[in-house]
Scaffold this motif. Structure first.
Motif, PDB file in Angstrom:
ATOM      1  N   THR A 196      16.930  62.853 -54.234  1.00 56.04           N
ATOM      2  CA  THR A 196      16.955  63.736 -53.847  1.00 56.04           C
ATOM      3  C   THR A 196      18.329  63.941 -53.683  1.00 56.04           C
ATOM      4  OG1 THR A 196      15.044  64.297 -53.302  1.00 56.04           O
ATOM      5  CG2 THR A 196      16.019  66.272 -53.194  1.00 56.04           C
ATOM      6  N   GLY A 197      18.890  63.030 -52.723  1.00 57.97           N
ATOM      7  CA  GLY A 197      20.849  63.490 -52.787  1.00 57.97           C
ATOM      8  C   GLY A 197      20.803  63.862 -51.155  1.00 57.97           C
ATOM      9  N   GLN A 198      20.139  63.557 -50.988  1.00 58.84           N
ATOM     10  CA  GLN A 198      19.806  64.755 -49.035  1.00 58.84           C
ATOM     11  C   GLN A 198      20.667  63.190 -48.666  1.00 58.84           C
ATOM     12  OE1 GLN A 198      19.922  67.439 -48.618  1.00 58.84           O
ATOM     13  NE2 GLN A 198      20.310  67.567 -50.712  1.00 58.84           N
ATOM     14  N   LEU A 199      21.384  62.979 -47.831  1.00 56.95           N
ATOM     15  CA  LEU A 199      22.174  62.113 -47.084  1.00 56.95           C
ATOM     16  C   LEU A 199      21.738  62.194 -45.762  1.00 56.95           C
ATOM     17  CD1 LEU A 199      24.232  59.530 -47.373  1.00 56.95           C
ATOM     18  CD2 LEU A 199      25.907  61.031 -46.881  1.00 56.95           C
ATOM     19  N   SER A 200      20.796  61.274 -45.292  1.00 58.76           N
ATOM     20  CA  SER A 200      19.952  60.928 -44.058  1.00 58.76           C
ATOM     21  C   SER A 200      19.830  59.333 -43.038  1.00 58.76           C
ATOM     22  CB  SER A 200      18.442  60.609 -44.038  1.00 58.76           C
ATOM     23  OG  SER A 200      18.208  60.981 -43.265  1.00 58.76           O
ATOM     24  N   PHE A 201      20.974  59.342 -42.169  1.00 61.93           N
ATOM     25  CA  PHE A 201      21.071  58.072 -40.935  1.00 61.93           C
ATOM     26  C   PHE A 201      20.447  57.972 -40.177  1.00 61.93           C
ATOM     27  CE2 PHE A 201      25.789  59.666 -42.375  1.00 61.93           C
ATOM     28  CZ  PHE A 201      26.372  59.171 -43.024  1.00 61.93           C
ATOM     29  N   GLY A 202      19.426  59.165 -40.649  1.00 60.75           N
ATOM     30  CA  GLY A 202      18.469  58.989 -39.224  1.00 60.75           C
ATOM     31  C   GLY A 202      17.155  58.268 -38.987  1.00 60.75           C
ATOM     32  N   HIS A 203      16.826  58.001 -40.554  1.00 61.19           N
ATOM     33  CA  HIS A 203      15.598  56.431 -41.300  1.00 61.19           C
ATOM     34  C   HIS A 203      14.526  56.166 -39.594  1.00 61.19           C
ATOM     35  CE1 HIS A 203      13.146  57.473 -44.632  1.00 61.19           C
ATOM     36  NE2 HIS A 203      12.524  55.847 -44.885  1.00 61.19           N
ATOM     37  N   ALA A 204      15.671  55.577 -39.430  1.00 59.63           N
ATOM     38  CA  ALA A 204      14.553  54.948 -38.159  1.00 59.63           C
ATOM     39  C   ALA A 204      13.920  54.800 -37.467  1.00 59.63           C
ATOM     40  CB  ALA A 204      15.693  53.466 -37.576  1.00 59.63           C
ATOM     41  N   ALA A 205      14.676  56.819 -37.092  1.00 56.05           N
ATOM     42  CA  ALA A 205      13.476  57.198 -36.724  1.00 56.05           C
ATOM     43  C   ALA A 205      12.316  57.631 -36.810  1.00 56.05           C
ATOM     44  CB  ALA A 205      14.487  58.691 -35.742  1.00 56.05           C
ATOM     45  N   PHE A 206      12.350  57.950 -37.799  1.00 54.83           N
ATOM     46  CA  PHE A 206      11.367  57.874 -38.656  1.00 54.83           C
ATOM     47  C   PHE A 206       9.923  56.910 -38.877  1.00 54.83           C
ATOM     48  CE2 PHE A 206      13.698  61.094 -41.092  1.00 54.83           C
ATOM     49  CZ  PHE A 206      13.336  62.399 -40.501  1.00 54.83           C
ATOM     50  N   VAL A 207      10.774  55.454 -39.129  1.00 61.23           N
ATOM     51  CA  VAL A 207       9.565  53.835 -38.600  1.00 61.23           C
ATOM     52  C   VAL A 207       9.141  54.593 -37.357  1.00 61.23           C
ATOM     53  CG1 VAL A 207      10.637  51.718 -38.683  1.00 61.23           C
ATOM     54  CG2 VAL A 207      11.264  53.852 -40.264  1.00 61.23           C
ATOM     55  N   VAL A 209      12.564  70.025 -48.355  1.00 56.64           N
ATOM     56  CA  VAL A 209      12.097  69.893 -46.773  1.00 56.64           C
ATOM     57  C   VAL A 209      10.799  69.524 -47.494  1.00 56.64           C
ATOM     58  CG1 VAL A 209       9.946  71.178 -45.260  1.00 56.64           C
ATOM     59  CG2 VAL A 209      12.208  72.234 -45.603  1.00 56.64           C
ATOM     60  N   SER A 210      10.165  69.067 -48.655  1.00 60.11           N
ATOM     61  CA  SER A 210       8.724  67.735 -49.252  1.00 60.11           C
ATOM     62  C   SER A 210       9.844  66.464 -48.662  1.00 60.11           C
ATOM     63  CB  SER A 210       8.621  68.888 -50.814  1.00 60.11           C
ATOM     64  OG  SER A 210       7.876  70.307 -50.027  1.00 60.11           O
ATOM     65  N   ALA A 211      10.781  66.415 -49.806  1.00 59.09           N
ATOM     66  CA  ALA A 211      11.382  65.170 -49.940  1.00 59.09           C
ATOM     67  C   ALA A 211      11.673  64.474 -48.484  1.00 59.09           C
ATOM     68  CB  ALA A 211      13.273  65.475 -50.422  1.00 59.09           C
ATOM     69  N   PHE A 212      11.899  65.191 -47.538  1.00 56.44           N
ATOM     70  CA  PHE A 212      11.996  64.402 -46.253  1.00 56.44           C
ATOM     71  C   PHE A 212      10.664  64.466 -45.526  1.00 56.44           C
ATOM     72  CE2 PHE A 212      16.339  66.693 -45.863  1.00 56.44           C
ATOM     73  CZ  PHE A 212      16.816  65.275 -44.474  1.00 56.44           C
ATOM     74  N   ALA A 213      10.011  65.264 -45.819  1.00 54.66           N
ATOM     75  CA  ALA A 213       8.423  64.876 -45.547  1.00 54.66           C
ATOM     76  C   ALA A 213       7.825  63.730 -45.914  1.00 54.66           C
ATOM     77  CB  ALA A 213       7.466  65.660 -45.377  1.00 54.66           C
ATOM     78  N   ILE A 214       7.702  64.061 -47.087  1.00 56.26           N
ATOM     79  CA  ILE A 214       6.846  62.653 -48.265  1.00 56.26           C
ATOM     80  C   ILE A 214       7.667  61.572 -47.925  1.00 56.26           C
ATOM     81  CG2 ILE A 214       6.489  61.547 -49.964  1.00 56.26           C
ATOM     82  CD1 ILE A 214       6.920  64.146 -51.308  1.00 56.26           C
ATOM     83  N   GLY A 215       9.040  61.274 -47.366  1.00 56.60           N
ATOM     84  CA  GLY A 215      10.377  60.200 -47.231  1.00 56.60           C
ATOM     85  C   GLY A 215      10.092  59.455 -45.683  1.00 56.60           C
ATOM     86  N   SER A 216       9.752  61.163 -45.023  1.00 58.65           N
ATOM     87  CA  SER A 216       9.353  60.360 -43.957  1.00 58.65           C
ATOM     88  C   SER A 216       8.201  59.442 -43.564  1.00 58.65           C
ATOM     89  CB  SER A 216       9.400  61.822 -42.718  1.00 58.65           C
ATOM     90  OG  SER A 216      10.758  61.967 -42.617  1.00 58.65           O
ATOM     91  N   PHE A 217       7.413  60.228 -44.234  1.00 56.74           N
ATOM     92  CA  PHE A 217       5.717  59.616 -44.979  1.00 56.74           C
ATOM     93  C   PHE A 217       5.595  58.544 -44.767  1.00 56.74           C
ATOM     94  CE2 PHE A 217       1.459  58.435 -46.775  1.00 56.74           C
ATOM     95  CZ  PHE A 217       0.438  58.903 -45.559  1.00 56.74           C
ATOM     96  N   PHE A 218       6.741  57.921 -45.430  1.00 54.44           N
ATOM     97  CA  PHE A 218       6.787  56.452 -46.453  1.00 54.44           C
ATOM     98  C   PHE A 218       6.852  55.425 -44.970  1.00 54.44           C
ATOM     99  CE2 PHE A 218       6.172  55.780 -51.116  1.00 54.44           C
ATOM    100  CZ  PHE A 218       5.821  57.268 -51.053  1.00 54.44           C
ATOM    101  N   ALA A 219       8.370  56.683 -43.593  1.00 54.39           N
ATOM    102  CA  ALA A 219       8.620  55.233 -42.879  1.00 54.39           C
ATOM    103  C   ALA A 219       7.700  55.325 -42.127  1.00 54.39           C
ATOM    104  CB  ALA A 219      10.082  56.020 -42.773  1.00 54.39           C
ATOM    105  N   GLY A 220       7.109  56.450 -41.590  1.00 53.73           N
ATOM    106  CA  GLY A 220       6.270  55.713 -40.777  1.00 53.73           C
ATOM    107  C   GLY A 220       4.524  55.188 -41.171  1.00 53.73           C
TER     108      GLY A 220
END
Lengths: 257, 305
Positions: free
Chosen positions: B37-48, B180-191
């Protein structure tokens, strides 16, 4: 005349102190080829950006099929049946030609995340519909055999045609073409003109911005001339060409160069 | 199953492989957000982290079945992902990156100061439930799901936003909804990865989900090749293995890790598999193999390999 397909009334767009479009009134009937011309910076592309919802008009109203669409989001306006191309080509560069058109067909489908993962029969049928429509659109612009190539590997003229296919695949009521012939050679322009006529013959209303006067005069049924954001006149190509203020504002300037 | 594996494999290898599978699920989530989706995210570990704590706490306090806990971890992270997705309406590129970084810090500080999470002392006593087989199966499911998402109307809309968001909007794509969907799904994977991680390490500490971890996951995705699923898989595997392989160098370990990363980026600036289409490549390789074999069988002047 019956109710116009697209109507601009008192459309005004200001950027800070600059008035890009000034109280523009326009009526575009169904199945017309209408051109909007004017010197550089006259506000032509701004009008397109306002119609498609990229800019919010400062004043005035835009109605499409009798429905007020002023200030609506671009994706909603697209869903109503308004498709466009861009003056400075905006393709999905790293994707294949086919994928570019399939994205243009977004409005044909409904499938979401669930459909993507589970793929019920309805979604499969939908994908088939999208693929068929995309193939047809590519065929029309003569790019079907290049469908697997990357969009940015196409020539300039081909990229412009791909933009038309991408816009057309959503089966719009009206197609807005922003300088479709820019950068094309005479043969390509000739082909493009035939292509636009073919599209119009399918009942799609065409609204185009173009610099090439010969192209416009040969193609359009009605021409509107814009200068410094103001409408100077509207008429048939012949009427416009003989209008004195048009010659002064536009053609006169070109001859003086 | 696990017992069987242990007969053939040293426990240390099993642990490293399990960690690779877990991190791969998290990295695939970031791949969807940043690579697709090309949205830069520097906080992925927070979702983990959110997923890890949510899963661990629902196990410890409610005694729910392990897999339900992992699912809850994924859902908790997805909810947080929706919250983070909204700034993407107004922020793009680096600015969005900074906003996600800020969000991740907030999450870390909250985890550090809550009673229920054990604060800075960390959360101990999580039962060991994650096995290599389970982690492997879930990683495989994650890869499969990602392929399905990308080859669909939904996935094409995400890629369109990455390529040109204005053209995408004009093609009828609701950018905010898809971002928002991309963030939700990507964060679901992280979770989900977090939930597995919690039941693997049996101990959680907020400092493990800081920005160092976020950047680590980002390097998995970037070094493998932004936007490429095989790239993400390869990047995660190599970069998780590397510190283990480099153990022989003792205190120079992280230095060598950094050096190898610099070298890899110099030689493959778009990532190891960036811009590589695997299928045609495989076909070509098979084709050239067959061609090599023919003369060997034919006139026999080829050296045996």
């Amino acid at each position: 005349m019956s109710t116009p397909l697209l109507e601009l009334s008192g459309l005004t767009i200001r950027f800070g102190g600059l008035t890009a479009v000034d109280r523009l009134d326009m009526k575009i009937p169904v199945s017309n080829i209408r051109a909007l011309i004017g010197p550089n910076g006259a506000g032509k592309s701004t009008v397109f950006n306002a119609i498609t919802g990229i800019y919010r008009p400062t004043e005035g109203r835009i109605t499409f099929q009798g429905q007020d669409i002023t200030g609506k989001h671009p994706y909603r306006i697209s869903a109503l049946g308004i498709a466009r191309t861009f003056q400075n080509i905006r393709l999905y560069k790293t994707l294949s030609v086919l994928d570019n058109v399939r994205i243009g067909a977004h409005g044909i489908g409904r499938g979401g995340l669930f459909g993507a993962i589970v793929r019920p029969p309805g979604i499969k049928a939908e994908e088939r519909r999208i693929n068929e429509a995309s193939g047809d659109a590519l065929e029309l612009v003569g790019l079907l055999r290049k469908k697997d190539e990357r969009a940015d590997s196409l020539s300039y003229g081909e990229q412009r045609r791909l933009e038309i296919a991408r816009a057309l695949v959503s089966a719009p009521q009206i197609l807005l073409l922003d300088e479709p012939a820019a950068g094309m050679n005479p043969q390509e322009k000739e082909r493009l003109m035939l292509m636009i006529q073919q599209i119009a013959a399918r009942g799609v209303t065409i609204f185009l911005v173009e610099h090439d006067m010969k192209f416009v005069m040969d193609l359009a049924q009605q021409v509107t001339v814009l200068d410094h954001g103001r409408k100077i006149c509207t008429g048939t190509p012949d009427e416009v060409q003989s209008n004195l203020s048009v010659i002064e504002a536009y053609l006169g300037k070109e001859e003086a160069v | 199953m696990e017992e069987l594996l242990r007969q053939y494999m040293n426990l240390y290898y099993i642990q490293v492989l399990t960690l690779i599978c877990i991190m791969m699920i998290a990295a695939l989530g970031l791949h969807l957000i940043t690579g697709v989706t090309g949205q830069l995210s520097f906080g992925h570990a927070a979702f983990v982290g959110i997923g890890a704590y949510a899963a661990a706490l629902s196990n410890i306090h409610w005694g729910l079945p392990f897999l339900i806990c992992v699912l809850l971890g994924g859902l908790a992270a997805a909810l947080a992902g929706v919250l983070v997705g909204f700034p993407s309406m107004r922020l793009t590129g680096d600015y969005l990156g900074i906003a996600t970084l800020g969000f991740a810090e907030i999450v870390r500080v909250i985890l550090m100061n809550m009673d229920i999470t054990g604060g800075a002392r960390g959360l101990a006593g999580i039962p060991r439930e994650t096995t290599l087989v389970l982690a492997f199966v879930l990683a495989a499911v994650a890869i499969w799901t990602m392929y399905r998402i990308q080859d669909s109307r939904f996935g094409r809309a995400l890629v369109a936003i990455r390529e040109d968001d204005i053209a995408a909007e004009c093609n009828g794509i609701n950018g905010l909804w898809y971002k928002v969907s991309a963030f939700a799904i990507g964060s679901f994977f992280a979770g989900v990865a977090g939930g597995l991680y919690a039941h693997f390490l049996q101990y959680l500490n907020p400092s493990g989900f800081g920005f160092a971890k976020s950047f680590e996951i980002l390097t998995f995705v970037v070094l493998g090749g932004l936007g490429s699923i095989p790239g993400t898989v390869l990047g995660t595997t190599i970069l998780t293995l590397l510190p283990e392989v480099l153990r022989f160098s003792a205190e120079y370990r992280m230095m060598m890790y950094g050096l190898l990363m610099v070298i890899m980026m110099i030689f493959r600036p778009r990532g190891l598999l960036g811009g590589v289409d695997l299928l045609p490549l495989l076909k070509r390789m098979l084709y050239s193999l067959r061609k090599k074999q023919t003369p060997l069988n034919g006139d026999g002047n080829g050296r045996s390999v």
